[in-house]
Design an enzyme around this catalytic site. Structure first.
Site, PDB file in Angstrom:
ATOM      1  CB  SER A  31      10.937  15.713  -8.218  1.00 42.51           C
ATOM      2  OG  SER A  31       9.906  16.003  -9.141  1.00 42.51           O
ATOM      3  CG  LEU A  32       6.354  18.247  -4.621  1.00 42.09           C
ATOM      4  CD1 LEU A  32       5.585  19.537  -4.334  1.00 42.09           C
ATOM      5  CD2 LEU A  32       6.027  17.202  -3.565  1.00 42.09           C
ATOM      6  CE  LYS A  82      13.992  22.695 -15.631  1.00 47.58           C
ATOM      7  NZ  LYS A  82      13.210  23.786 -15.048  1.00 47.58           N
ATOM      8  CG  ASP A 119       9.858  25.286 -16.546  1.00 47.01           C
ATOM      9  OD1 ASP A 119       9.097  24.561 -15.878  1.00 47.01           O
ATOM     10  OD2 ASP A 119      11.076  25.055 -16.676  1.00 47.01           O
ATOM     11  N   GLY A 146      19.178  32.875 -14.099  1.00 47.06           N
ATOM     12  CA  GLY A 146      19.494  31.491 -14.477  1.00 47.06           C
ATOM     13  C   GLY A 146      18.437  30.931 -15.420  1.00 47.06           C
ATOM     14  NE  ARG A 169      25.837  35.416  -6.870  1.00 44.48           N
ATOM     15  CZ  ARG A 169      25.885  34.208  -6.338  1.00 44.48           C
ATOM     16  NH1 ARG A 169      26.001  34.074  -5.037  1.00 44.48           N
ATOM     17  NH2 ARG A 169      25.802  33.132  -7.095  1.00 44.48           N
ATOM     18  NE  ARG A 173      23.754  32.778 -15.232  1.00 42.60           N
ATOM     19  CZ  ARG A 173      23.399  31.845 -14.357  1.00 42.60           C
ATOM     20  NH1 ARG A 173      23.565  32.049 -13.072  1.00 42.60           N
ATOM     21  NH2 ARG A 173      22.904  30.714 -14.769  1.00 42.60           N
ATOM     22  N   GLY A 261       5.717  28.966  -5.702  1.00 45.31           N
ATOM     23  CA  GLY A 261       5.964  28.298  -6.980  1.00 45.31           C
ATOM     24  C   GLY A 261       5.128  27.054  -7.232  1.00 45.31           C
TER      25      GLY A 261
HETATM   26  P1  ATR Z   1      18.001  28.022 -12.117  1.00 47.93           P
HETATM   27  O1  ATR Z   1      18.077  27.195 -13.363  1.00 47.93           O
HETATM   28  O2  ATR Z   1      17.155  27.408 -11.035  1.00 47.93           O
HETATM   29  O3  ATR Z   1      17.603  29.433 -12.390  1.00 47.93           O
HETATM   30  P2  ATR Z   1      20.804  28.730 -11.930  1.00 47.93           P
HETATM   31  O4  ATR Z   1      20.946  28.761 -13.416  1.00 47.93           O
HETATM   32  O5  ATR Z   1      21.901  28.070 -11.135  1.00 47.93           O
HETATM   33  O6  ATR Z   1      19.476  27.989 -11.479  1.00 47.93           O
HETATM   34  O7  ATR Z   1      20.597  30.237 -11.413  1.00 47.93           O
HETATM   35  C1  ATR Z   1      20.573  30.565 -10.062  1.00 47.93           C
HETATM   36  C2  ATR Z   1      20.303  32.070  -9.893  1.00 47.93           C
HETATM   37  O8  ATR Z   1      20.321  32.358  -8.480  1.00 47.93           O
HETATM   38  C3  ATR Z   1      21.345  32.964 -10.528  1.00 47.93           C
HETATM   39  O9  ATR Z   1      20.716  34.153 -10.939  1.00 47.93           O
HETATM   40  C4  ATR Z   1      22.294  33.236  -9.355  1.00 47.93           C
HETATM   41  O10 ATR Z   1      23.041  34.431  -9.476  1.00 47.93           O
HETATM   42  P3  ATR Z   1      24.453  34.455 -10.319  1.00 47.93           P
HETATM   43  O11 ATR Z   1      24.075  34.461 -11.777  1.00 47.93           O
HETATM   44  O12 ATR Z   1      25.108  35.701  -9.894  1.00 47.93           O
HETATM   45  O13 ATR Z   1      25.194  33.207  -9.915  1.00 47.93           O
HETATM   46  C5  ATR Z   1      21.299  33.363  -8.220  1.00 47.93           C
HETATM   47  N1  ATR Z   1      21.876  33.114  -6.900  1.00 47.93           N
HETATM   48  C6  ATR Z   1      22.161  31.913  -6.342  1.00 47.93           C
HETATM   49  N2  ATR Z   1      22.663  32.076  -5.080  1.00 47.93           N
HETATM   50  C7  ATR Z   1      22.691  33.415  -4.846  1.00 47.93           C
HETATM   51  C8  ATR Z   1      23.088  34.217  -3.744  1.00 47.93           C
HETATM   52  N3  ATR Z   1      23.553  33.685  -2.615  1.00 47.93           N
HETATM   53  N4  ATR Z   1      22.979  35.567  -3.854  1.00 47.93           N
HETATM   54  C9  ATR Z   1      22.482  36.099  -4.995  1.00 47.93           C
HETATM   55  N5  ATR Z   1      22.073  35.398  -6.073  1.00 47.93           N
HETATM   56  C10 ATR Z   1      22.177  34.074  -5.996  1.00 47.93           C
END
Ligand code: ATR
Length: 297
Positions: A31-32, A82, A119, A146, A169, A173, A261
């Site tokens: 973390s920064l 979070k 955020d 996410g 993906r 969701r 970011g």
């Molecule tokens: P954050 O809180 O940082 O958003 P998260 O809740 O774990 O972290 O969400 C990660 C996101 O990256 C999700 O949208 C995830 O897709 P899924 O909902 O299908 O899991 C996406 N993600 C992570 N790795 C991926 C990959 N290799 N290809 C496509 N999407 C990916």
């Protein structure tokens, strides 16, 4: 008396009045935020210090109760805390109830905990600063669904976009995210689609935001071909290390506007700083320092 171990040439001392803040995460050492907040405390002469605490999910409640009992000023939270923090708060800022995620906590003199999500402001303020007026009326595509995507969608709505497509993906969701945020979406046209080339409307997108972890390690994002974006489009990857992700590099090669970011991190931190101290973080100073750190990370 100033011990050489606890003071610096600049007079930055730790004494009986020093109060503590910090960030909890698992992992957290990357973390920064400690560098950002401690530099701001030093610049403003505030007797506050900020540390990184590695807290495992199963000990979250214990850690939070300890922070309150010790009279800490507040703390930030990163992955994976979070969402779980929401249920531990005594009071929630309006946005938090909707987003279901807390990234900033203020602790009052009685040990009461108030949860915020900075955020949303961080994302919105960073884009407005880098590309003034671009959010207003824009059609946006968000990659990922996410926790980070939730704050981005709320920030896009606050910025006045006209449409948001969430490409994920796991398409369901994305749809769930939009259903849960529905009370905040107002007149903005929203839809969730799978992360496939045919379904992502890149030709009708002025703002593309990547919130997935793809690209962190140099991998391309399948289904996303920036050559399909209009020439006035902006690409924002909310990752800051590496400073230029493959998605950003492809966009730069096409001559598109890009943003990583780091500014979002700084602006969310500046909002947390305001909540805790009532003061303004010296953003240009912090940015110059973190640019150097992020490039080395
Ligand atoms: P954050 O809180 O940082 O958003 P998260 O809740 O774990 O972290 O969400 C990660 C996101 O990256 C999700 O949208 C995830 O897709 P899924 O909902 O299908 O899991 C996406 N993600 C992570 N790795 C991926 C990959 N290799 N290809 C496509 N999407 C990916």
């Amino acid at each position: 008396m100033n011990s050489p171990f606890f003071s610096t040439a600049s007079g930055w001392t730790i004494d009986g009045h020093t109060r503590l803040l910090g960030i909890i995460g698992d992992p957290v050492s990357h973390s920064l935020s400690p560098a950002m907040h401690n530099l701001a405390f030093l610049a403003l002469g505030l007797n506050l210090r900020y540390l990184a605490f590695h807290v495992k999910p199963e000990r979250l409640e214990e850690a939070v109760r300890g922070f309150a009992a010790q009279g800490m000023v507040g703390f930030n939270a990163t992955i994976p805390h979070k969402e779980a923090l929401v249920g531990l708060m005594d009071r929630l800022d309006d946005q938090v109830a909707l987003l279901g995620a807390v990234n900033t906590v203020a602790i009052d003199s009685q040990g009461g905990l108030r949860g915020y999500n900075t955020d949303v402001h961080g994302f919105h303020a960073a884009l407005e600063q880098a590309f003034p007026g671009r959010l207003q009326g824009a059609r946006a595509v968000v990659l990922g669904a996410g926790g980070a995507a939730r704050a981005v969608v709320a920030g896009l709505v606050a910025g006045g976009v006209t449409s948001i497509t969430v490409a994920n993906r796991t398409a369901e969701r994305g749809q769930k995210l939009l259903e849960e945020l529905a009370p905040a979406l107002g007149q903005v046209t929203c839809r969730g689609v799978p992360l496939t080339a045919e379904r992502i409307p890149l030709e009708e997108c002025e703002l593309l935001v990547n919130t997935t972890s793809m690209g962190l390690h140099g991998e391309p994002i399948s289904g996303v071909d920036v050559s399909r974006l209009p020439k006035e489009a902006v690409v924002n990857d909310i990752v800051y290390s590496p400073p230029v992700t493959p998605l950003m590099q492809a966009a730069l090669t096409r001559g598109l506007g890009v943003l990583n970011g780091l500014d979002m991190l700084i602006h969310q931190g500046a909002q947390a700083f305001r909540i805790w101290t009532g003061r303004e973080m010296p953003i240009p100073l912090i940015k110059a320092h973190l640019d150097g750190l992020a490039a080395k990370a």
